[in-house]
Write a protein that holds these residues in place. Structure first.
Motif, short mmCIF file in Angstrom:
data_model
loop_
_atom_site.label_atom_id
_atom_site.label_comp_id
_atom_site.label_asym_id
_atom_site.label_seq_id
_atom_site.Cartn_x
_atom_site.Cartn_y
_atom_site.Cartn_z
N MET A 1 0.84 -1.14 0.16
CA MET A 1 0.09 0.37 0.04
C MET A 1 1.10 1.10 -0.01
O MET A 1 2.24 1.09 1.10
CB MET A 1 -0.94 0.23 1.53
N VAL A 2 0.58 2.42 -1.05
CA VAL A 2 1.16 3.63 -0.80
C VAL A 2 0.30 4.64 -0.26
O VAL A 2 0.97 5.55 0.20
CB VAL A 2 1.94 3.97 -2.04
N GLY A 3 -0.85 4.72 -0.18
CA GLY A 3 -1.92 5.94 0.10
C GLY A 3 -3.19 5.39 0.11
O GLY A 3 -3.78 4.49 0.17
N TYR A 4 -3.72 5.87 0.71
CA TYR A 4 -5.43 5.77 1.13
C TYR A 4 -5.66 7.20 1.10
O TYR A 4 -5.14 8.51 1.39
CB TYR A 4 -5.01 5.01 2.03
N ALA A 5 -6.98 6.98 1.14
CA ALA A 5 -8.08 8.48 1.42
C ALA A 5 -8.56 8.43 2.06
O ALA A 5 -8.97 7.51 3.08
CB ALA A 5 -9.07 8.82 -0.02
N VAL A 6 -8.62 9.52 3.29
CA VAL A 6 -9.60 10.19 4.32
C VAL A 6 -10.52 10.79 4.06
O VAL A 6 -10.32 11.58 2.81
CB VAL A 6 -8.59 10.66 5.33
N LEU A 7 -11.70 10.45 4.28
CA LEU A 7 -13.52 11.24 3.77
C LEU A 7 -14.06 12.21 5.24
O LEU A 7 -13.36 12.11 6.65
CB LEU A 7 -14.18 9.70 4.48
N HIS A 8 -13.90 13.16 4.85
CA HIS A 8 -15.25 13.62 5.66
C HIS A 8 -15.75 13.52 6.24
O HIS A 8 -16.52 11.89 6.08
CB HIS A 8 -15.73 15.17 4.99
N SER A 9 -15.63 14.36 8.10
CA SER A 9 -16.95 13.27 8.47
C SER A 9 -18.13 13.36 8.64
O SER A 9 -19.15 12.54 9.03
CB SER A 9 -16.76 14.29 10.11
N ARG A 10 -18.63 14.19 7.45
CA ARG A 10 -20.26 13.96 6.79
C ARG A 10 -20.46 12.63 5.52
O ARG A 10 -21.66 12.83 5.45
CB ARG A 10 -20.82 15.55 6.24
N ALA A 11 -19.70 12.33 5.42
CA ALA A 11 -19.51 11.24 4.42
C ALA A 11 -20.33 10.23 5.39
O ALA A 11 -20.42 9.38 6.51
CB ALA A 11 -17.92 10.76 3.87
N ARG A 12 -22.07 9.70 4.29
CA ARG A 12 -22.26 8.85 4.61
C ARG A 12 -22.61 7.45 5.08
O ARG A 12 -21.32 7.14 3.25
CB ARG A 12 -23.88 8.78 4.65
N PRO A 13 -22.13 6.73 5.53
CA PRO A 13 -22.19 4.84 4.94
C PRO A 13 -24.03 4.19 4.10
O PRO A 13 -24.26 4.67 4.32
CB PRO A 13 -22.34 4.02 6.50
N SER A 14 -23.01 2.79 3.88
CA SER A 14 -23.84 2.51 2.81
C SER A 14 -24.83 2.14 3.82
O SER A 14 -24.95 1.87 4.43
CB SER A 14 -23.27 1.48 2.09
N ARG A 15 -26.08 2.11 2.93
CA ARG A 15 -27.50 2.25 3.70
C ARG A 15 -27.47 0.43 4.51
O ARG A 15 -28.24 -0.63 4.83
CB ARG A 15 -28.68 2.46 3.40
N THR A 16 -26.49 -0.50 2.47
CA THR A 16 -27.06 -1.68 3.26
C THR A 16 -26.18 -2.47 3.85
O THR A 16 -26.00 -3.73 4.24
CB THR A 16 -27.03 -2.65 1.29
N SER A 17 -24.59 -1.46 3.81
CA SER A 17 -23.39 -2.49 4.91
C SER A 17 -22.75 -1.53 5.69
O SER A 17 -21.51 -2.23 6.31
CB SER A 17 -21.92 -3.14 2.81
N GLY A 18 -22.67 -0.89 5.91
CA GLY A 18 -22.40 0.29 6.73
C GLY A 18 -21.01 1.13 6.72
O GLY A 18 -20.14 1.26 7.34
N THR A 19 -20.47 0.40 5.57
CA THR A 19 -18.88 0.07 4.70
C THR A 19 -18.56 1.97 4.01
O THR A 19 -20.25 2.22 3.86
CB THR A 19 -18.60 -0.39 3.44
#
Length: 104
Positions: free
Chosen positions: A50-68
């Motif tokens: 792994m070289v890097g990854y994204a961080v999401l805003h606190s307002r980002a909503r999880p998937s309604r079906t999986s919670g991910t």
């Protein structure tokens, strides 16, 4: 941006975290992974590194079906150009490749 990921799929990104110096890399591979949280270093279960990854805003909503949350993860395989300059990708790049220095 790779043709495999649309801009609206990453609209909730707050920042990109790089684990290596990207200025020396011609490309990195990117994928959208389903992860249990918005922040933090994700688990890595691929060959290579792994070289890097994204961080999401606190307002980002999880998937309604999986919670991910869908977050980008950047990675390289052992046969990529950085470790095998005369190998399979001596010229060209894989479909999921992006130039890391052009990402914001």
């Amino acid at each position: 941006m790779s043709a495999l990921i649309d801009g609206d799929e990453i609209s909730e990104e707050a920042e990109l975290v790089w684990l290596e110096d990207i200025s020396i890399l011609d490309y990195v591979r990117q994928s959208l992974d389903r992860l249990p949280n918005r922040r933090g270093r994700p688990a890595y279960h691929r060959d290579g590194r792994m070289v890097g990854y994204a961080v999401l805003h606190s307002r980002a909503r999880p998937s309604r079906t999986s919670g991910t949350f869908r977050r980008r993860v950047f990675w390289l395989l052992p046969h990529d150009r950085d470790t095998a300059p005369q190998g399979l990708y001596a010229t060209g790049a894989p479909a999921e490749a992006v130039d890391p220095t052009t990402l914001a």
